[in-house]
Design an enzyme around this catalytic site. Structure first.
Site, PDB file in Angstrom:
ATOM      1  N   HIS A 235      13.237  -0.008  36.754  1.00 26.80           N
ATOM      2  CA  HIS A 235      14.400  -0.829  37.102  1.00 26.80           C
ATOM      3  C   HIS A 235      14.050  -2.304  36.959  1.00 26.80           C
ATOM      4  CE1 HIS A 235      14.382   2.877  39.554  1.00 26.80           C
ATOM      5  NE2 HIS A 235      15.619   2.974  39.094  1.00 26.80           N
TER       6      HIS A 235
ATOM      7  N   HIS B 228      18.492   5.561  32.710  1.00 26.94           N
ATOM      8  CA  HIS B 228      17.172   6.072  32.330  1.00 26.94           C
ATOM      9  C   HIS B 228      17.281   7.152  31.252  1.00 26.94           C
ATOM     10  CE1 HIS B 228      15.853   3.864  35.773  1.00 26.94           C
ATOM     11  NE2 HIS B 228      16.546   4.616  36.612  1.00 26.94           N
TER      12      HIS B 228
END
Lengths: 331, 331
Positions: free
Chosen positions: A219, A57
Site C-alpha cells: 500500500h 492488488h
C-alpha cells in the site's frame, strides 16, 4: 493520473464485472457485496477457502478464485478492508459442513473485520478458522500493521490450502498446511515509483528521479530506507541475502522462488531479476525447484518488484503442482 | 528512467538468461545468438515454428516458446530486428525434414531479414515458409511498416500454428491455418504514456498530462490521432466499433477477445476494459467464445492497452484449446 476507468467510485465494481465476464463458466460476480465466487460454490464435501483484502492488488485475490484456489474473494474498496456484512455474505455463500478457512493478510483493518466475521459465522453455525499471512521481512510494524505485513507470499498459501481443500482434507489439516507455508515463506519488495489510488488521483508518496523505496509495502508503506537506484544485480543480491538470513534458509534446502511485479513493471525486467536471484540462491547452496515470474500481488500502478522464497517439502511441493483453475490463462 | 537493469547494452541477454533459468526443464538460452529454444528441439516429425522480432514486447516472443507454441524465438535488440546470422542459426537449430514456418510481424526491418533468412535456409536444404502478421487496423502505413502493423493478434497465430504443427500437420496446412487466423483477427491499441528504451533513457515520444495516442503502435508509432483521455467505456466502444467495422465482424459470428496490456497497465484496468468490450460485442450480436486478458504483446513500459478480436471456426477454436507449454504459468 491517466487510467482506464470511468467514475473512480465505480472502479472496483467495474473491474469485478470484467473478471466475471471474462470467466463466465467458472466465476460469478455478486455486485451487491463486491464478491467474486466460484460458479459451483458451495462445493459440498470440501473446506471452503475465503480471502478478503483491499482492492488494488490484482490478481490478488479476485483472480485467484477457482477450483483448487479460493472459493470466494471478498475485496474492499482500493486499499480498504471489506465491510463486515460483505465478508459475512461471502462466507454464507460458500460455507459447507466441512467448515471455512479465512485467509487474511496481516493488516490491522483486515484482521479486525475478519475476526468479527468469524464470530458472526460461528453464530450462524458455520465452523470458521482464521489464518494470518505475514511474509514481508522488510519491517516489523508498519503504517497499517502490527507485526509483519502480508504480501506476495500469500499466493503460495492460497495455492497450497486450495489444493489441500480440494483433495478432501479436514479444516484443521488445511489450516495447518497454510500455517506451515506461511512460516516457510519470506518476501521483500522494492518500489521504483509510488502508486496512485483512483479516487485520490495523486501519488501516495513521492520518490525522487533516481530514488527507490527498499522494503516498500503493497500500500506504499515505507520500507527500510529510501536510497538511490542501483544496478539490478546488486539490488537483488541484497534482497535475496536479507530473505535468506531472515528465515534462515539453510544450504541444501529446496525452494520455490517468485519474482512478483508490483503493477507497472514490464515482465522482461522481472525475468532479468529472476536470473540474478537464481544465481544468488545457487551460490547460497539452495536448490530452486519451482519458479514463478509475473504479477501475483500488486500495488495498483506501482513500478517495482518483490522477491519471495518458500521452503518446500514434499507435501507443499505436491500441493503447488496440483491442478488449479483461476482467471483466464496466459496460453 | 528507473528500471530494473544493469548495463543497458546487456539488457536483452540478461532477460533471456532469466527466462531460461526460470524454465530449466523446457527452455534453453543460446547467448551467442540471443535465442530461446525448446529444450527438446529439433522435434522430429513436426513442422518447426519460429518467430523473430525486436525485444521489448515480452512475453512476445521469448516467453511463447514451448510445446504447442514456438520452437525458438529469435529476438533482436530492443525494437530492432534480429541479425540475419542469428535468424539463420535459429532456423538450423530447430529445423526438421517437415520444414519450418517463419512468423514475422509486418515491419519492414523484420521482413527484410526473414526474407533473406528464408533464402539462406533453402540454400541449406531446409524448406522454409514465411507468414506475415498484420492485424493492427489503426493505420495503413506506419513509421517502420508498409501496410498494416503486426501486434497482439500475433499470439493467436502462434497458438494456432503451434498446435497444428504439434498435431503433425504438413507445412502447407500449418501455414494456411496461420494465414486464416491472421485474416480473421483485428487489433487496435491506445497509449496513455510513451515508452522508454533502456539504451535511450528517454521517452520515445511525448504525451501531455491528459492526452492519449489512439491507435498507437507497439514501438510508439503514431496512431490515428492524439486526443484527451475519455472514460474507459467510451474509449473502448470506439475501439471495438472500429475493429468490428474493419473486418467486418457480422452478427452471429463467434470470436475470441483479447485485452492486451502494453507493459505498465495494471491488470485490474485490463479487466475493466474487458467488461466494456464484451458489452459492446454482445450489443453487436457477436458471441464471445474465448477471453484473454493480460500482457501478450507489450511496448516496454508503455501504459496502454489493445483490443484484439478473432473470428473463430471449429478448427481455430480447437487449436486455441489445445494443450501448450510456455514460460512459467500463473497458477
Amino acid at each position: 493520473m491517466k487510467r482506464f476507468m470511468n467514475d473512480p467510485k465505480n472502479f472496483v465494481t467495474e473491474v469485478l464485472a470484467g473478471v466475471a465476464a471474462a470467466n463466465p463458466n467458472t466465476l460469478r460476480h455478486v455486485p451487491e457485496y463486491n464478491l467474486i465466487v466460484r460458479a459451483d460454490a458451495p462445493v459440498s464435501g470440501k473446506v471452503a477457502i475465503i480471502q478478503g483484502s483491499g482492492s488494488g492488488h490484482e490478481p490478488a485475490h479476485v483472480m485467484n478464485v477457482g477450483r483448487g484456489m479460493l472459493d470466494v474473494a471478498c475485496p474492499g474498496d482500493v486499499f480498504a478492508a471489506p465491510p463486515l456484512d460483505y465478508v459475512s455474505e461471502a462466507i454464507r455463500r460458500v460455507a459447507t459442513d466441512r467448515g471455512v478457512l479465512l485467509l487474511v493478510n496481516n493488516y490491522t483493518g483486515d484482521r479486525m473485520v475478519f475476526e468479527m466475521a468469524q464470530e458472526v459465522a460461528e453464530a450462524d453455525g458455520i465452523t470458521a478458522e482464521l489464518l494470518f499471512i505475514d511474509d514481508d521481512v522488510a519491517v516489523e510494524n508498519s503504517t497499517f500493521t502490527i507485526g509483519r505485513r502480508g504480501v506476495a507470499g500469500n499466493f503460495f498459501v492460497i495455492k497450497a490450502v486450495g489444493a489441500a481443500a480440494e483433495s478432501g482434507k479436514e479444516l484443521a489439516e488445511v489450516k495447518a498446511i497454510g500455517e506451515r507455508v506461511n512460516a516457510n515463506v519470506r518476501s521483500l519488495g522494492v518500489a521504483l515509483t509510488a502508486c496512485t489510488p483512483p479516487a485520490k488521483g495523486a501519488p501516495l508518496f513521492e520518490l525522487g528521479a533516481g530514488e527507490i523505496e527498499f522494503g516498500v509495502g503493497i500500500h506504499g508503506e515505507p520500507g527500510r530506507r529510501r536510497e538511490a537506484l542501483r544496478p539490478a544485480r546488486e539490488l537483488i543480491r541484497e534482497m535475496v541475502d536479507t530473505i535468506v538470513a531472515d528465515k534462515p534458509f539453510e544450504r541444501g534446502s529446496r525452494v520455490a522462488v517468485m519474482i512478483n511485479g508490483l503493477g507497472a513493471t514490464p515482465i522482461s525486467e522481472l525475468y532479468l531479476l529472476y536470473g540474478h536471484a537464481a544465481e544468488c540462491l545457487v551460490e547460497a547452496g539452495i536448490t530452486i525447484d519451482k519458479s514463478y515470474v509475473g504479477n501475483y500481488c500488486t500495488a495498483l500502478d506501482m513500478a517495482g518488484a518483490s522477491v519471495s522464497v518458500l521452503e518446500l517439502d514434499d507435501e507443499i511441493s505436491a500441493l503447488l503442482d496440483a491442478p488449479a483453475v483461476a482467471a483466464v490463462p496466459a496460453v
